[in-house]
Scaffold this motif. Structure first.
Motif, PDB file in Angstrom:
ATOM      1  N   LYS A  54      30.912  13.114   7.971  1.00  0.00           N
ATOM      2  CA  LYS A  54      32.359  12.895   8.054  1.00  0.00           C
ATOM      3  C   LYS A  54      32.654  11.522   8.645  1.00  0.00           C
ATOM      4  CE  LYS A  54      36.395  15.189   7.700  1.00  0.00           C
ATOM      5  NZ  LYS A  54      36.825  15.911   6.499  1.00  0.00           N
ATOM      6  N   GLU A  55      31.953  11.162   9.715  1.00  0.00           N
ATOM      7  CA  GLU A  55      32.029   9.842  10.333  1.00  0.00           C
ATOM      8  C   GLU A  55      30.598   9.389  10.597  1.00  0.00           C
ATOM      9  OE1 GLU A  55      34.502   9.585  13.796  1.00  0.00           O
ATOM     10  OE2 GLU A  55      35.787  11.231  13.089  1.00  0.00           O
ATOM     11  N   ARG A 102      25.001   7.542   8.044  1.00  0.00           N
ATOM     12  CA  ARG A 102      25.948   8.504   7.474  1.00  0.00           C
ATOM     13  C   ARG A 102      25.270   9.673   6.771  1.00  0.00           C
ATOM     14  NH1 ARG A 102      31.205   6.503   7.072  1.00  0.00           N
ATOM     15  NH2 ARG A 102      31.602   7.995   5.406  1.00  0.00           N
ATOM     16  N   VAL A 134      30.749  16.875  15.388  1.00  0.00           N
ATOM     17  CA  VAL A 134      32.083  16.430  14.989  1.00  0.00           C
ATOM     18  C   VAL A 134      31.982  15.323  13.946  1.00  0.00           C
ATOM     19  CG1 VAL A 134      34.201  15.320  15.796  1.00  0.00           C
ATOM     20  CG2 VAL A 134      33.128  17.111  17.160  1.00  0.00           C
ATOM     21  N   LYS A 135      31.042  14.400  14.162  1.00  0.00           N
ATOM     22  CA  LYS A 135      30.906  13.284  13.225  1.00  0.00           C
ATOM     23  C   LYS A 135      30.186  13.697  11.949  1.00  0.00           C
ATOM     24  CE  LYS A 135      31.184   9.557  16.591  1.00  0.00           C
ATOM     25  NZ  LYS A 135      30.622   8.278  17.059  1.00  0.00           N
ATOM     26  N   LEU A 137      30.086  16.910  10.517  1.00  0.00           N
ATOM     27  CA  LEU A 137      30.796  17.897   9.705  1.00  0.00           C
ATOM     28  C   LEU A 137      32.298  17.924   9.932  1.00  0.00           C
ATOM     29  CD1 LEU A 137      28.290  20.867  10.081  1.00  0.00           C
ATOM     30  CD2 LEU A 137      28.610  19.461   8.058  1.00  0.00           C
ATOM     31  N   GLY A 138      32.758  17.378  11.046  1.00  0.00           N
ATOM     32  CA  GLY A 138      34.179  17.402  11.338  1.00  0.00           C
ATOM     33  C   GLY A 138      34.493  18.315  12.510  1.00  0.00           C
ATOM     34  N   PRO A 139      35.684  18.147  13.118  1.00  0.00           N
ATOM     35  CA  PRO A 139      36.038  18.932  14.320  1.00  0.00           C
ATOM     36  C   PRO A 139      36.150  20.426  14.078  1.00  0.00           C
ATOM     37  CG  PRO A 139      37.913  17.638  13.527  1.00  0.00           C
ATOM     38  CD  PRO A 139      36.723  17.163  12.753  1.00  0.00           C
ATOM     39  N   SER A 140      36.535  20.839  12.870  1.00  0.00           N
ATOM     40  CA  SER A 140      36.677  22.285  12.625  1.00  0.00           C
ATOM     41  C   SER A 140      35.332  22.990  12.709  1.00  0.00           C
ATOM     42  CB  SER A 140      37.322  22.531  11.255  1.00  0.00           C
ATOM     43  OG  SER A 140      36.517  21.966  10.220  1.00  0.00           O
ATOM     44  N   GLU A 162      40.492  24.096   3.472  1.00  0.00           N
ATOM     45  CA  GLU A 162      40.818  22.819   4.099  1.00  0.00           C
ATOM     46  C   GLU A 162      40.604  21.642   3.155  1.00  0.00           C
ATOM     47  OE1 GLU A 162      38.627  22.531   7.681  1.00  0.00           O
ATOM     48  OE2 GLU A 162      39.817  24.045   8.735  1.00  0.00           O
ATOM     49  N   GLU A 163      39.556  21.715   2.331  1.00  0.00           N
ATOM     50  CA  GLU A 163      39.255  20.572   1.489  1.00  0.00           C
ATOM     51  C   GLU A 163      38.524  21.033   0.244  1.00  0.00           C
ATOM     52  OE1 GLU A 163      35.340  19.031   3.749  1.00  0.00           O
ATOM     53  OE2 GLU A 163      37.257  18.723   4.790  1.00  0.00           O
ATOM     54  N   LYS A 171      27.482  21.986   2.727  1.00  0.00           N
ATOM     55  CA  LYS A 171      28.125  21.771   4.016  1.00  0.00           C
ATOM     56  C   LYS A 171      27.974  22.996   4.921  1.00  0.00           C
ATOM     57  CE  LYS A 171      32.239  19.441   5.766  1.00  0.00           C
ATOM     58  NZ  LYS A 171      33.553  18.852   5.399  1.00  0.00           N
TER      59      LYS A 171
END
Length: 1006
Positions: A54-55, A102, A134-135, A137-140, A162-163, A171
């Motif tokens: 994700k980041e 990444r 968090v980076k 997979l994301g905060p969720s 969500e997406e 994922k």
């Protein structure tokens, strides 16, 4: 990694948002585990390794442009990967001194480029990315990780909501992999913590007080001064403020050594260490640790003050020395003896541990050095090292990268024990700490308090591996198997199937072949194949796992790796061969409690019970029906292994397994009947099963199977009858279906001790009914049983003697026992130590003693004295049975004065406990005792008077004594010169008189 980094890792400051990872053994363990995970990720999970973060993960790196070779575009000092995401951004970017990554594939490549600085690179990455999930997979997903959720269906739905991405599957699987890594890290850290010594407020206070007494003036003093920073002591003994107590801190000290600057010390549950200078009120950064952690104050002061170390070695200081050297020597001698007994039982180990703890406690009370124990909260989590296992832990040998095919020893737990505990509490841990899977998917494990039945069969013993001394001793099969396993790792589906078939050609029951598969990582590969969609790969994997699971070590490894969950998942597959193979594998693996528990927790019991539901007529089967019956047989085998747990027995019953087992009990095939009857006899220890076996009409089938020619089948049938015959109706049914004669016929197979134990047990329980005893007499069962009273193992003797005791309730059988020479072996068994055997022997001897001719033999063999000696046995059951056996001995024995004295003394002592006074009266022991007063021996008078005094405390006994004329001889004895004799006689007369007065009062006034 989120929970582990935020709650378990040790950081250099009290704040959780800034700072660096401390250089502690626990952090080193954490870094090594994460490094291993990253290094192997691309090879084990290639699809998930390509997932774009994700980041990007960003940190300061030691790498420069010259370290990168192919697959990268290099421009001066800037490096970009040729692999890019969908928007054209490189998956790796080096812009010194920072690097941006990444994907896991690029992360893996980068780690391999760092060579000997791998751990430094991982440390820098984690320090700059405190929550990498968090980076990635994301905060969720990070929130899901905190919640410890593994529901794949819900996760898929959440991601799609969500997406919209085509990589939803990857994922979710990547999340599950990270979640399993997080749990694995926590468990390893908790096991490390559980081995460490922990301080407590009382121990710290004692040590401070001892050191205070050593302060003062003079060259021999230890310290100038020592004082707390706070005079206030909380109710738990801590002096640290509450917001620091949550970090395990107990108090803060200011110590002035004789030869160095003032020391500011923190005492915590993990040990003692220097802080930045906490005085009365400390700033937040004052609490930061600035030294290594020591196990106690003395150890820290020795390292910081040479004069302290010198003086404390000279003095006979109470901090170091225990007062009772004899007790310490005794404990050490026990240890020395144990070193020569590596195969001692668990009970012996536990006994020695408790003995040492008791003696250590005594020494501590006397003012000696406190011996610290592991924190109780870790014991509650089940992480306490079991007795006798500490010596097994040896440090790992660092060997760099393992060469292909290199033989290495079994990895042991790391020996580098950190003295520092992570500052997190039990409440911060996940709801459960289950064995983790190395695979891509796993079912959710429900929270449950784990406990197995106290009657469950013993845990499998660890079998030492017999490894060759060198690689030259290894057979060629070892190397061939390792090559084949490596081919499986890198081959496609067709090549994998062919390789699995080739592996099956080896003798996989041989230990060397099993070790070859495990040593090269073959277990992980085989377990991962179970999660594929390829049926042939699953079949090949299960066939190999089924064979190599004959090894205890491999069974345990399969469970620890989470392989059993995947096998359970396959049980309800649509492929018949897979179902049968999965059930058979479970039957072999589930031979220890943890495995049986895992089967139950993942819904395996219900699935296995469903396999039993096949055709009702098992006689004439079609080809299709034969396959269904074979699947049912495999399911029954698995249930048989699982049924050794009480909770699993209950789960089988609730899943409807009893009627299905009853249907299969009518099968004409022995291969089906053995696991069915084996399961029933295992479950028959539960009352609900015994009732169901009786009401479902299974007793008739069990009796019928007793007539089989198969010894194993007969043994299980007899064992089932043994457990079910506690109920009278079952005993009557066995007699009605002509089962008694079949049981007696099994006694002829005396060479098969397991069958003999089951048969004699069934005869014993059936003989509780006197109708069955009479029927047994027609088959001369008693004569055969008496011949089995010698040269038999204890499990057989317990049952044989129990049956003889029941037979002896009929008068004519008492003569038969004497005629067959059974009195002497019965008396000889009174000298044994098996408590169950002693209970049955005393009952049998007591029953035989009611016959005068038998009593003469018992008296000649000193049997009465032996029965009397059992009144001192530590078992209450043995004491009670011995006391009952003494009653007929008193009535019928032609005894001398010495024996009379001991008998009366024994009864007197027994009467001091519970309701024994009344029971002796009901057994008819009072009247014979009155006759003992006619003896001319004063010692007989004394013991008899004492016994009568105790017996007179029961009103009914007083009536019996009065009727037998006890008052007159007692009044005569009251004139004796023996004070104790006078008091006993007077006390007995008093009790009789009080009863008479009470009776007269009732007649006059009511």
């Amino acid at each position: 990694m989120g929970i582990t980094l935020s709650r378990a890792a040790q950081w250099t400051t009290a704040s959780s948002n800034i700072g660096k990872l401390e250089f502690t053994p626990m952090n080193e363990l954490l870094l090594k585990e994460i490094l291993s995970f990253v290094e192997e990720f691309s090879s084990q999970h290639p699809q998930q390794a390509e997932h774009v973060f994700k980041e990007p993960l960003q940190w300061t790196t030691t790498l420069v442009a010259s370290d990168f070779k192919t697959d990268y575009d290099i421009s001066d000092s800037v490096v970009q990967s040729q692999e890019k995401d969908s928007e054209g951004h490189p998956l790796l970017l080096l812009s010194p001194p920072n690097v941006y990554v990444r994907s896991f594939s690029q992360l893996c490549k980068l780690v391999h480029l760092t060579n000997d600085k791998k751990l430094e690179e991982v440390r820098a990455c984690l320090e700059d990315n405190r929550n990498p999930v968090v980076k990635v997979l994301g905060p969720s997903f990070a929130a899901e990780l905190e919640g410890d959720n593994q529901d794949e269906t819900r996760l898929f739905a959440k991601v799609k909501e969500e997406e919209e991405h085509k990589d939803t599957d990857d994922k979710v699987k990547l999340f599950l992999l990270l979640q399993n890594l997080d749990k694995q890290l926590l468990i390893k850290l908790l096991h490390e913590i559980s081995q460490q010594v922990e301080l407590n407020p009382a121990a710290v206070k004692n040590e401070v007080e001892m050191l205070k007494r050593s302060c003062g003036n003079g060259e021999s003093r230890l310290l100038k001064s020592i004082q707390y920073t706070s005079d206030y002591e909380f109710s738990n003994g801590c002096r640290a403020p509450p917001w620091r107590q949550v970090h395990g801190e107990i108090c803060y000290l200011v110590i002035e050594p004789c030869d160095s600057e003032t020391l500011y010390i923190t005492c915590s549950t993990a040990g003692v260490f220097l802080n930045r200078g906490i005085k009365q009120k400390g700033e937040e950064n004052d609490y930061e640790r600035t030294s290594d952690t020591y196990e106690d104050l003395v150890s820290l002061l020795k390292s910081k003050s040479p004069q302290f170390a010198k003086n404390i070695n000279k003095q006979d200081c109470a901090v170091q020395e225990l007062p009772s050297t004899q007790k310490i020597q005794h404990v050490e001698s026990v240890d020395a003896e144990e070193q020569g007994q590596p195969q001692r039982s668990y009970e012996q180990q536990e006994k020695n541990v408790h003995e040492k703890a008791r003696q250590q406690h005594t020494a501590n009370k006397a003012g000696g050095k406190m011996k610290y124990e592991p924190c109780p909260r870790w014991k509650d989590l089940g992480l306490k090292c079991p007795p006798g296992r500490a010596e097994e832990k040896k440090p790992n040998k660092s060997s760099g990268e393992e060469k292909s095919g290199e033989m290495y020893k079994k990895k042991m737990a790391t020996g580098a024990k950190s003295k520092m505990k992570a500052d997190f509490s039990v409440s911060s841990l996940p709801g459960h700490l289950s064995p983790l899977k190395i695979k891509t998917s796993a079912g959710a494990l429900p929270v449950e308090v784990f406990s197995e039945s106290s009657t469950e069969s013993e845990e499998e013993e660890e079998q030492p591996e017999r490894r060759p001394e060198s690689n030259t001793d290894l057979p060629s099969e070892y190397w061939h198997i390792q090559k084949l396993v490596k081919y499986i790792k890198g081959g496609d589906q067709r090549f994998t199937v062919l390789t699995l078939c080739t592996l099956m050609d080896f003798n996989l029951m041989q230990e060397t072949c099993q070790l070859a598969i495990r040593d090269v990582g073959g277990l992980e590969v085989l377990i991962n194949l179970l999660d594929t969609n390829e049926v042939k790969c699953k079949i090949g994997s299960l066939k190999i796992l089924r064979k190599i699971s004959s090894s205890v070590q491999i069974r345990r490894a399969i469970v620890e790796m989470g392989g059993l969950q995947s096998i359970v998942k396959i049980v309800d597959s649509e492929e018949e061969e897979l179902m049968a193979l999965a059930a058979e594998t479970i039957a072999i693996v589930a031979r220890f409690p943890k495995a049986r528990r895992t089967v139950r927790q993942y819904g395996g019991i219900k699935k296995l019970v469903k396999l039993l539901d096949c055709v009702s007529n098992l006689a004439n089967l079609s080809v299709r029906q034969e396959k269904d019956v074979e699947i049912a047989r495999c399911g029954t085998l698995a249930l048989w292994s699982c049924s050794k747990s009480t909770r699993n027995k209950d789960a089988i019953r609730k899943a409807g397994g009893i009627p299905l087992l009853g249907r299969l009990l009518k099968s004409p095939h022995e291969s089906m009947l053995i696991p069915v009857v084996g399961t029933l006899q295992e479950c028959a220890s539960e009352e609900s099963y015994r009732i169901a076996i009786q009401t479902e009409g299974m007793i008739k089938d069990l009796v019928k199977i007793l007539g089989s020619d198969n010894d194993e089948l007969q043994m299980h049938c007899a064992s089932a009858i043994f457990k079910c015959a506690e109920d009278k109706q079952t005993r009557d049914l066995v007699r009605e279906y002509k089962g008694l004669q079949l049981l007696v016929s099994l006694l002829s197979k005396a060479d098969n001790k397991h069958l003999l134990a089951a048969a004699t047990g069934a005869i014993w329980k059936c003989s509780i009914s006197m109708e069955n005893v009479a029927k047994f007499g027609e088959y001369n069962a008693l004569e055969v049983l008496v011949n089995l009273l010698t040269d038999q193992p204890e499990e057989v003797l317990v049952n044989v003697v129990g049956a003889v005791g029941e037979f002896a309730q009929i008068p004519e059988n008492k003569a038969t026992i004497r005629r067959c020479g059974g009195i002497k072996p019965l008396v000889n068994l009174l000298t044994g130590t098996n408590q169950a055997l002693l209970v049955n022997v005393t009952k049998a001897v007591g029953a035989c003693a009611t016959d005068m001719d038998n009593m003469v033999i018992i008296d000649q063999l000193d049997g009465v004295r032996l029965v009397w000696s059992l009144l001192k046995n530590p078992s209450a059951d043995v004491q009670s049975s011995a006391a009952w056996a003494l009653c007929p001995c008193i009535n019928n024995a032609k005894t001398d004065d010495r024996l009379r004295r001991h008998l009366a003394e024994a009864i007197g002592h027994c009467c001091m406990w519970g309701s024994n006074k009344a029971l002796f009266g009901e057994a008819g022991a009072v009247a014979p005792l009155v006759c003992y007063l006619k003896s001319k021996d004063s010692s007989v008078h004394q013991s008899t008077a004492m016994a009568l005094y105790q017996l007179s405390k029961d009103p009914n006994n007083c009536i019996t004594m009065h009727e037998k004329g006890v008052v007159k001889p007692l009044i005569h004895i009251m004139g004796s010169d023996e004070e104790m004799l006078q008091e006993a006689a007077a006390g007995c007369v008093r009790n009789i008189r009080l009863l008479a007065l009470a009776n007269r009062k009732v007649q006059l006034f009511y």
